[in-house]
Design a protein around this motif. Structure first.
Motif, short mmCIF file in Angstrom:
data_model
loop_
_atom_site.label_atom_id
_atom_site.label_comp_id
_atom_site.label_asym_id
_atom_site.label_seq_id
_atom_site.Cartn_x
_atom_site.Cartn_y
_atom_site.Cartn_z
N ILE A 52 13.44 -2.04 -4.25
CA ILE A 52 11.98 -1.97 -4.49
C ILE A 52 11.65 -0.47 -4.47
O ILE A 52 10.61 -0.07 -4.67
CB ILE A 52 11.19 -2.93 -3.62
N LEU A 82 11.59 -7.36 4.55
CA LEU A 82 11.12 -6.19 4.79
C LEU A 82 9.96 -6.13 5.31
O LEU A 82 9.13 -6.63 4.67
CB LEU A 82 11.21 -5.37 3.26
N ASN A 86 6.70 -11.53 4.65
CA ASN A 86 5.70 -11.64 3.40
C ASN A 86 5.74 -12.96 2.68
O ASN A 86 6.72 -13.47 1.91
CB ASN A 86 6.12 -10.62 2.29
N PHE A 87 4.71 -13.66 2.64
CA PHE A 87 4.42 -14.97 2.11
C PHE A 87 3.03 -15.19 1.76
O PHE A 87 2.29 -14.55 1.91
CB PHE A 87 4.90 -16.07 3.12
N TYR A 88 3.11 -16.44 0.86
CA TYR A 88 1.78 -16.62 0.36
C TYR A 88 0.88 -17.41 1.45
O TYR A 88 1.33 -18.58 1.80
CB TYR A 88 1.92 -17.63 -0.88
N PRO A 89 -0.13 -16.76 1.72
CA PRO A 89 -0.91 -17.51 2.91
C PRO A 89 -1.56 -18.89 2.76
O PRO A 89 -1.51 -19.71 3.74
CB PRO A 89 -1.99 -16.69 3.25
N TRP B 85 -0.42 -9.05 -0.27
CA TRP B 85 0.34 -9.76 0.66
C TRP B 85 1.83 -9.42 0.57
O TRP B 85 2.59 -10.10 1.15
CB TRP B 85 0.27 -11.36 -0.01
N ARG B 86 2.27 -8.34 -0.18
CA ARG B 86 3.47 -7.89 -0.28
C ARG B 86 4.58 -8.96 -1.02
O ARG B 86 5.62 -8.87 -0.63
CB ARG B 86 4.02 -7.32 0.97
N THR B 87 3.87 -9.82 -1.56
CA THR B 87 4.89 -10.99 -2.18
C THR B 87 5.71 -10.68 -3.51
O THR B 87 6.67 -11.13 -3.61
CB THR B 87 4.09 -12.28 -2.33
N ARG B 89 6.93 -7.66 -3.79
CA ARG B 89 8.01 -7.05 -3.19
C ARG B 89 9.05 -8.05 -2.62
O ARG B 89 10.30 -8.02 -2.93
CB ARG B 89 7.55 -6.29 -2.08
#
Lengths: 304, 356
Positions: A52, A82, A86-89, B85-87, B89
């Motif tokens: 990334i 990283l 990092n997930f969809y809330p 949300w850095r998703t 990435r």
């Protein structure tokens, strides 16, 4: 077998060199700790490995592969996070893992098992935003283990957790390692790394300043902690002792760096000269000592 | 990874997002209000605004750019959250290539554009069915075309001038002792003007509406063309919002720039061209700018001949000019497709180069 290898990996942002010719080598089965103070370039390095962040220079190989599509295929054999999880809330823990599983091409029936290992089965239907930080970190671990990856890359997995949460995360990591996965984790929590990792690399200002097995790093020269009623006499005889390579004074203690680990010889030497120790102990070097030493300003250019 | 799998991933992310359904429901609600207000004998006195076989053409004219706003908002929201949300990435870390992530997101934008086109037209069909069942027929006093006829204008002017003269005369002849009553007289002047407007309206010619055909298909071929054109325009606005969201990565920034350009900047460019170039140059360039180009295919008159004939029949009954539609396919289809291509390509090139 070398799982991950970087050579001269570099990332520049304008005049700032965030990662400076980093060369690492991670062998199969290692739990590799990537240490460094905040801002030393750990996350940037991992970002490059994960595709990334585009490197400014250098190269790396994963599972012996390099370059474009091959690396991309190699990444499917990796589980990684990283920075923060990092997930969809708005999605539930399970639905978040479904998204990850679909991307990885892993059958969705493996999700239950992953949730079970991290202890989130009971909360799998709750939205991610309702999770505590510890649960979020555990869900991230569940996502990384989907599809039994050969390499797991974790960025600060214990960041912000309470001691109980840290212990849980440590146990999960050790369990994954026991299943045969190679683990590469970044951290600034030295105690955690010392407890979990077999190997470490220490990063300072984008450069690798130490890289070795944890065992070898904390071994080496012995430090004796001594005390006596007559501190002046103690100072004098320690200065005369041939195997002493240096001393530090803290409170009423004298810390003597020894070229050997023969405390009996030091004791005899003092006794023969009329100084009796009221305290004599070996100070084990911890990873923290090595870290502080390696990341001190003058340490750049050390064993890279 | 197959296209189907990419769509599957985006589907899961989108259908569980409450904000997506809220935006769609709000669009449905406003479409119903826009078309239903006339159904209730609203502002133009039309009791059945939508009549088969041209109900979608009528609906497209009724809705104007409103669906484009909702569509742009929704797409910006669905795209920028992947960055906040850095998703985005995490998706790449999990194994999507940047190209696959981009493709998945653009496919999502296309699907959302389709949904946001289907909803208002579905509402239109509902309103049409209601009109047919209740037997309501159009009884407007005004033609759908907003320009008043010359006869109407002349009548209005005459009535206006007459009552203004009378009102001013009243004020002028007032004696000093009556000055205190000036404010009341001003009120009576206003009342006189209002009466004049009412008189003028009453003198307007009545529009003659062709009777609705109860056997006409609810959706005609012309309606489908209108739908396709509306979808093309919507897709263009979707591409514009998509580009801004992917490049700016901030919800406020992307929505702000979109609204600013949509409502203001493009006209500004036209004005600047007129001011510093020439009117000729402005006339040549402005139709090719994105908002104008993308609104082209959303005009129902270019797709639906029967609809235009009906408009002209109504216009003729009012003594108005005929409606003409410039059906230049290069401009209506080629130009929007070219803009969509430009938006998507620029987004792709920048996205591929930038770090996530």
């Amino acid at each position: 077998m070398t799982i991950l290898e970087t050579s001269g990996l570099t990332k520049r942002y304008g005049r700032l060199t965030a990662v400076d010719h980093v060369s690492l080598s991670v062998e199969k089965g290692q739990v590799f700790g990537f240490l460094g103070p905040n801002g030393s370039g750990k996350t940037t390095t991992i970002g490059m490995l994960l595709g990334i962040i585009t490197p400014s220079g250098g190269a790396f190989r994963m599972f012996g592969r390099d370059g474009g599509d091959e690396l991309h295929a190699a990444r499917r054999r990796i589980g990684a996070t990283l920075e923060t999880p990092n997930f969809y809330p708005y999605l539930s823990g399970r639905d978040n893992l479904r998204v990850a599983a679909r991307i990885k091409g892993v059958a969705e029936d493996r999700i239950g098992e992953a949730l079970d290992i991290v202890g989130l089965t009971g909360r799998q239907k709750d939205a991610f935003r309702k999770y505590s930080l510890g649960m979020k970190q555990r869900l991230a671990l569940a996502a990384t283990m989907l599809g039994d990856p050969e390499l797991i890359i974790l960025d600060e997995p214990a960041n912000g957790l309470d001691p109980e949460g840290m212990r849980e995360v440590r146990e999960i990591i050790l369990a994954l390692a026991a299943r045969g996965a190679t683990i590469f984790l970044s951290s600034h929590l030295l105690n955690e790394v010392e407890r979990t990792c077999t190997h470490v690399a220490i990063l300072r200002s984008g450069k690798v300043v130490r890289q070795s097995a944890v065992r070898d790093l904390v071994a080496g020269a012995t430090v004796a902690s001594v005390a006596s009623d007559d501190l002046a006499a103690l100072r004098r005889i320690v200065a005369e002792y041939p195997a002493a390579t240096g001393t530090e004074e803290r409170g009423d203690r004298l810390f003597v760096h020894l070229a050997d680990d023969d405390l009996a010889s030091l004791n005899r030497f003092a006794h023969e000269r009329g100084v009796t120790f009221s305290h004599l102990a070996v100070e084990k070097r911890t990873l923290e000592d090595v870290f502080i030493e390696a990341t001190a300003k003058d340490a750049v250019g050390g064993a890279a | 990874m197959k296209i189907g799998s990419l769509i599957g991933i985006e589907y899961l992310k989108t259908v569980k997002r409450r904000a997506f359904w809220v935006a769609l429901a709000f669009l449905a609600f406003l479409s119903t209000v826009a078309m239903g207000s006339e159904l209730m004998g609203g502002r133009r006195g039309v009791s059945a605004p939508l009549v088969a076989p041209y109900s979608w053409a009528m609906a497209a004219g009724e809705m104007g750019p409103m669906p484009a706003f909702f569509l742009a908002l929704t797409i910006v929201m669905l795209v920028t959250s992947e960055f906040s949300w850095r998703t985005a990435r995490q998706n790449v870390i999990d194994g999507l290539s940047k190209e696959q992530f981009f493709t998945a997101k653009w496919l999502m934008a296309t699907m959302v554009a389709l949904a946001f086109t289907i909803v208002p037209f579905a509402v239109a069909t509902g309103v049409t069915i209601y009109g047919r069942v209740t037997g309501a027929t159009p009884t407007s006093t005004l033609a759908p075309s907003s320009a008043p006829s010359s006869a109407e204008q002349a009548a209005t002017h005459a009535a206006f001038a007459d009552s203004t003269r009378k009102a001013l005369a009243t004020v002028r002849t007032a004696t000093d002792s009556q000055r205190v009553l000036v404010s009341r007289q001003a009120d009576s002047t206003q009342a006189a003007l209002r009466q004049a407007l009412r008189d003028a309206r009453a003198q307007r010619p009545r529009a003659v509406y062709p009777p609705p055909d109860p056997g006409a298909p609810l959706v005609s071929l012309g309606d489908l063309k209108v739908f396709a054109g509306f979808f093309l325009g919507s897709l263009g606005f979707a591409a514009m919002a998509f580009m801004l969201a992917m490049l700016l990565r901030s919800t406020g920034g992307a929505i702000g720039v979109f609204m600013l350009y949509f409502a203001f900047l493009e006209q500004m460019i036209g004005l600047l061209l007129r001011r510093f170039g020439s009117a000729d140059l402005a006339n040549k360039v402005v139709p090719y700018l994105p908002v104008n180009a993308l609104r082209g295919p959303t005009n129902p008159n270019v797709w639906h001949e029967a609809h235009v004939e009906r408009l002209n029949a109504v216009a003729a009954s009012l003594g108005q000019a005929r409606v003409t539609a410039d059906a230049d396919m290069m401009k209506l289809v080629g130009l929007p497709l070219a803009w969509i291509g430009v938006f998507v390509l620029v987004t792709f090139l920048v996205f591929r180069k930038r770090d996530l």
